[in-house]
Design a protein around this motif. Structure first.
Motif, PDB file in Angstrom:
ATOM      1  N   SER A 161     -13.418  -6.870   1.157  1.00  0.00           N
ATOM      2  CA  SER A 161     -12.548  -7.534   0.281  1.00  0.00           C
ATOM      3  C   SER A 161     -11.997  -6.876  -0.769  1.00  0.00           C
ATOM      4  O   SER A 161     -13.014  -6.298  -1.529  1.00  0.00           O
ATOM      5  CB  SER A 161     -12.807  -8.943  -0.034  1.00  0.00           C
ATOM      6  OG  SER A 161     -13.435  -9.890   1.077  1.00  0.00           O
ATOM      7  N   ILE A 162     -10.764  -6.804  -1.098  1.00  0.00           N
ATOM      8  CA  ILE A 162     -10.075  -6.411  -2.346  1.00  0.00           C
ATOM      9  C   ILE A 162     -10.353  -7.472  -3.170  1.00  0.00           C
ATOM     10  O   ILE A 162      -9.460  -8.541  -2.994  1.00  0.00           O
ATOM     11  CB  ILE A 162      -8.978  -5.657  -2.230  1.00  0.00           C
ATOM     12  CG1 ILE A 162      -9.113  -4.544  -1.424  1.00  0.00           C
ATOM     13  CG2 ILE A 162      -8.269  -5.336  -3.453  1.00  0.00           C
ATOM     14  CD1 ILE A 162      -8.094  -3.351  -1.251  1.00  0.00           C
ATOM     15  N   PRO A 163     -10.968  -7.479  -4.464  1.00  0.00           N
ATOM     16  CA  PRO A 163     -10.968  -8.926  -5.140  1.00  0.00           C
ATOM     17  C   PRO A 163      -9.907  -9.295  -5.922  1.00  0.00           C
ATOM     18  O   PRO A 163      -9.544 -10.410  -6.143  1.00  0.00           O
ATOM     19  CB  PRO A 163     -12.183  -8.405  -5.974  1.00  0.00           C
ATOM     20  CG  PRO A 163     -12.267  -6.993  -6.162  1.00  0.00           C
ATOM     21  CD  PRO A 163     -11.784  -6.559  -5.025  1.00  0.00           C
ATOM     22  N   SER A 164      -9.208  -8.116  -6.115  1.00  0.00           N
ATOM     23  CA  SER A 164      -7.693  -8.434  -7.100  1.00  0.00           C
ATOM     24  C   SER A 164      -6.376  -7.481  -6.812  1.00  0.00           C
ATOM     25  O   SER A 164      -6.700  -6.332  -6.973  1.00  0.00           O
ATOM     26  CB  SER A 164      -8.196  -8.446  -8.552  1.00  0.00           C
ATOM     27  OG  SER A 164      -7.151  -8.610  -9.339  1.00  0.00           O
ATOM     28  N   PHE A 165      -5.792  -8.000  -5.993  1.00  0.00           N
ATOM     29  CA  PHE A 165      -4.574  -7.270  -5.194  1.00  0.00           C
ATOM     30  C   PHE A 165      -3.859  -6.580  -6.662  1.00  0.00           C
ATOM     31  O   PHE A 165      -3.499  -7.181  -7.584  1.00  0.00           O
ATOM     32  CB  PHE A 165      -3.552  -8.103  -4.390  1.00  0.00           C
ATOM     33  CG  PHE A 165      -2.658  -7.341  -3.620  1.00  0.00           C
ATOM     34  CD1 PHE A 165      -3.006  -6.923  -2.690  1.00  0.00           C
ATOM     35  CD2 PHE A 165      -1.212  -7.268  -4.329  1.00  0.00           C
ATOM     36  CE1 PHE A 165      -2.247  -6.159  -1.779  1.00  0.00           C
ATOM     37  CE2 PHE A 165      -0.452  -6.509  -3.543  1.00  0.00           C
ATOM     38  CZ  PHE A 165      -0.708  -6.096  -2.347  1.00  0.00           C
ATOM     39  N   PRO A 166      -3.801  -5.267  -6.225  1.00  0.00           N
ATOM     40  CA  PRO A 166      -3.049  -4.568  -7.462  1.00  0.00           C
ATOM     41  C   PRO A 166      -1.692  -4.604  -7.378  1.00  0.00           C
ATOM     42  O   PRO A 166      -0.835  -5.005  -6.510  1.00  0.00           O
ATOM     43  CB  PRO A 166      -3.589  -3.080  -7.098  1.00  0.00           C
ATOM     44  CG  PRO A 166      -3.794  -3.141  -5.725  1.00  0.00           C
ATOM     45  CD  PRO A 166      -4.190  -4.464  -5.356  1.00  0.00           C
ATOM     46  N   LYS A 167      -1.096  -4.247  -8.677  1.00  0.00           N
ATOM     47  CA  LYS A 167       0.721  -4.233  -8.621  1.00  0.00           C
ATOM     48  C   LYS A 167       0.798  -2.816  -8.046  1.00  0.00           C
ATOM     49  O   LYS A 167       0.278  -1.949  -7.804  1.00  0.00           O
ATOM     50  CB  LYS A 167       0.830  -4.242 -10.307  1.00  0.00           C
ATOM     51  CG  LYS A 167       0.496  -3.144 -10.998  1.00  0.00           C
ATOM     52  CD  LYS A 167       1.094  -3.520 -12.222  1.00  0.00           C
ATOM     53  CE  LYS A 167       0.541  -2.246 -13.427  1.00  0.00           C
ATOM     54  NZ  LYS A 167       1.103  -2.144 -14.709  1.00  0.00           N
ATOM     55  N   ASP A 168       2.322  -3.016  -7.895  1.00  0.00           N
ATOM     56  CA  ASP A 168       3.141  -1.733  -7.483  1.00  0.00           C
ATOM     57  C   ASP A 168       2.878  -1.357  -6.074  1.00  0.00           C
ATOM     58  O   ASP A 168       2.691   0.073  -5.816  1.00  0.00           O
ATOM     59  CB  ASP A 168       3.067  -0.730  -8.482  1.00  0.00           C
ATOM     60  CG  ASP A 168       3.413  -0.900 -10.004  1.00  0.00           C
ATOM     61  OD1 ASP A 168       4.482  -1.811  -9.986  1.00  0.00           O
ATOM     62  OD2 ASP A 168       2.999  -0.265 -10.802  1.00  0.00           O
ATOM     63  N   VAL A 169       2.462  -2.362  -5.333  1.00  0.00           N
ATOM     64  CA  VAL A 169       2.068  -1.838  -3.844  1.00  0.00           C
ATOM     65  C   VAL A 169       3.369  -1.846  -2.992  1.00  0.00           C
ATOM     66  O   VAL A 169       3.906  -2.711  -2.858  1.00  0.00           O
ATOM     67  CB  VAL A 169       0.836  -2.867  -3.241  1.00  0.00           C
ATOM     68  CG1 VAL A 169       0.660  -2.268  -1.747  1.00  0.00           C
ATOM     69  CG2 VAL A 169      -0.329  -2.633  -4.016  1.00  0.00           C
ATOM     70  N   GLU A 170       3.684  -0.661  -2.224  1.00  0.00           N
ATOM     71  CA  GLU A 170       4.797  -0.733  -1.426  1.00  0.00           C
ATOM     72  C   GLU A 170       4.523  -1.066   0.002  1.00  0.00           C
ATOM     73  O   GLU A 170       5.060  -1.631   0.775  1.00  0.00           O
ATOM     74  CB  GLU A 170       5.481   0.655  -1.326  1.00  0.00           C
ATOM     75  CG  GLU A 170       5.997   0.773  -2.912  1.00  0.00           C
ATOM     76  CD  GLU A 170       6.670   2.227  -2.861  1.00  0.00           C
ATOM     77  OE1 GLU A 170       6.821   3.044  -2.004  1.00  0.00           O
ATOM     78  OE2 GLU A 170       7.163   2.417  -4.047  1.00  0.00           O
ATOM     79  N   PHE A 171       3.273  -0.460   0.448  1.00  0.00           N
ATOM     80  CA  PHE A 171       2.867  -0.710   1.817  1.00  0.00           C
ATOM     81  C   PHE A 171       1.300  -0.952   1.852  1.00  0.00           C
ATOM     82  O   PHE A 171       0.649   0.048   0.984  1.00  0.00           O
ATOM     83  CB  PHE A 171       3.391  -0.198   2.842  1.00  0.00           C
ATOM     84  CG  PHE A 171       3.177   1.439   2.914  1.00  0.00           C
ATOM     85  CD1 PHE A 171       2.132   2.234   3.707  1.00  0.00           C
ATOM     86  CD2 PHE A 171       4.190   2.343   1.998  1.00  0.00           C
ATOM     87  CE1 PHE A 171       1.955   3.324   3.546  1.00  0.00           C
ATOM     88  CE2 PHE A 171       3.701   3.786   2.032  1.00  0.00           C
ATOM     89  CZ  PHE A 171       2.865   4.163   2.725  1.00  0.00           C
ATOM     90  N   ILE A 172       0.661  -1.106   2.962  1.00  0.00           N
ATOM     91  CA  ILE A 172      -0.842  -1.328   3.158  1.00  0.00           C
ATOM     92  C   ILE A 172      -1.057  -0.895   4.454  1.00  0.00           C
ATOM     93  O   ILE A 172      -0.587  -0.953   5.347  1.00  0.00           O
ATOM     94  CB  ILE A 172      -1.384  -2.617   2.830  1.00  0.00           C
ATOM     95  CG1 ILE A 172      -0.947  -3.363   1.648  1.00  0.00           C
ATOM     96  CG2 ILE A 172      -2.831  -2.787   3.129  1.00  0.00           C
ATOM     97  CD1 ILE A 172      -1.235  -4.915   1.540  1.00  0.00           C
ATOM     98  N   THR A 173      -2.203   0.127   4.609  1.00  0.00           N
ATOM     99  CA  THR A 173      -2.690   0.688   5.833  1.00  0.00           C
ATOM    100  C   THR A 173      -4.182   0.280   5.993  1.00  0.00           C
ATOM    101  O   THR A 173      -4.759   0.516   4.983  1.00  0.00           O
ATOM    102  CB  THR A 173      -2.386   2.109   6.018  1.00  0.00           C
ATOM    103  OG1 THR A 173      -1.232   2.401   6.047  1.00  0.00           O
ATOM    104  CG2 THR A 173      -2.847   2.497   7.376  1.00  0.00           C
TER     105      THR A 173
END
Length: 196
Positions: A161-173
């Protein structure tokens, strides 16, 4: 009462505007074809990334749900390469601060780890790898150094788990990986990436 009505309306309007900034709601599923059974002719959008010595494919005999699973197999104990399956999500993003969990079920046949870097693992990476301030915090997470997966075993859950989704995300792999000098065969099924 007439004086309170405008205040109530303004509060409701502000609440509605603010809720539009919340990104994806809880329980949103970011991956497609999570049980590898979407189409009998395709494993899309899963993409195999292989190197010499590995076999990557679809099993119609071994699966947890649906009617297929992904697998990676290597029988060469000196193979220093890695192989993986990956899927990329580039739709609407969760709001900053939300928890994001990658889950998969794994089944192993004769998994042996031949070096300290050997392992079977899952991971999730945010792109770009740095935000606008140059921060990389919460932009990559892996089960590689948390769990050692080996032996022969029936379907077992694995989650990071990523506990806190970060800012400035364009895509996730997301990645399903058999690391270097790892032998045996591993199956992956019910792979999900969920906003919490």
């Amino acid at each position: 009462m007439n004086k309170a009505l405008p205040v109530i309306l303004i509060c409701l309007l502000l609440f509605q505007c603010d809720s539009g900034k919340d990104g994806l709601p809880a329980n949103s599923q970011l991956l497609r074809n999570t049980d590898i059974s979407l189409s009998p002719d395709s494993f899309s959008p899963w993409v195999p990334v292989t190197n010499d010595g590995f076999s990557l494919g679809i099993s119609q005999e071994t699966f947890l749900s649906g009617n297929r699973s992904l697998f990676i197999e290597n029988q060469d104990s000196l193979n220093v390469n890695a192989a993986l399956w990956r899927q990329t999500y580039d739709g609407p993003m969760p709001s900053e601060g939300r928890r994001l969990t990658l889950r998969a079920h794994l089944k192993g046949e004769n998994i042996e780890l031949k070096s300290t870097g050997s392992n079977i693992y899952i991971s999730v990476r945010m792109f770009p790898v740095e935000d606008s301030e140059g921060t990389t915090i919460n932009r990559f997470l892996s089960s590689q150094n948390r769990f050692r997966i080996f032996g022969t075993f029936d379907w077992e859950p694995l989650a990071v788990s990523i506990p806190s989704f970060p800012k400035d995300v364009e895509f996730i792999t997301v990645y399903l990986v058999m690391g270097p000098r790892t032998t045996g065969k591993v199956f992956f099924d019910d792979i999900t990436l969920t906003v919490e």
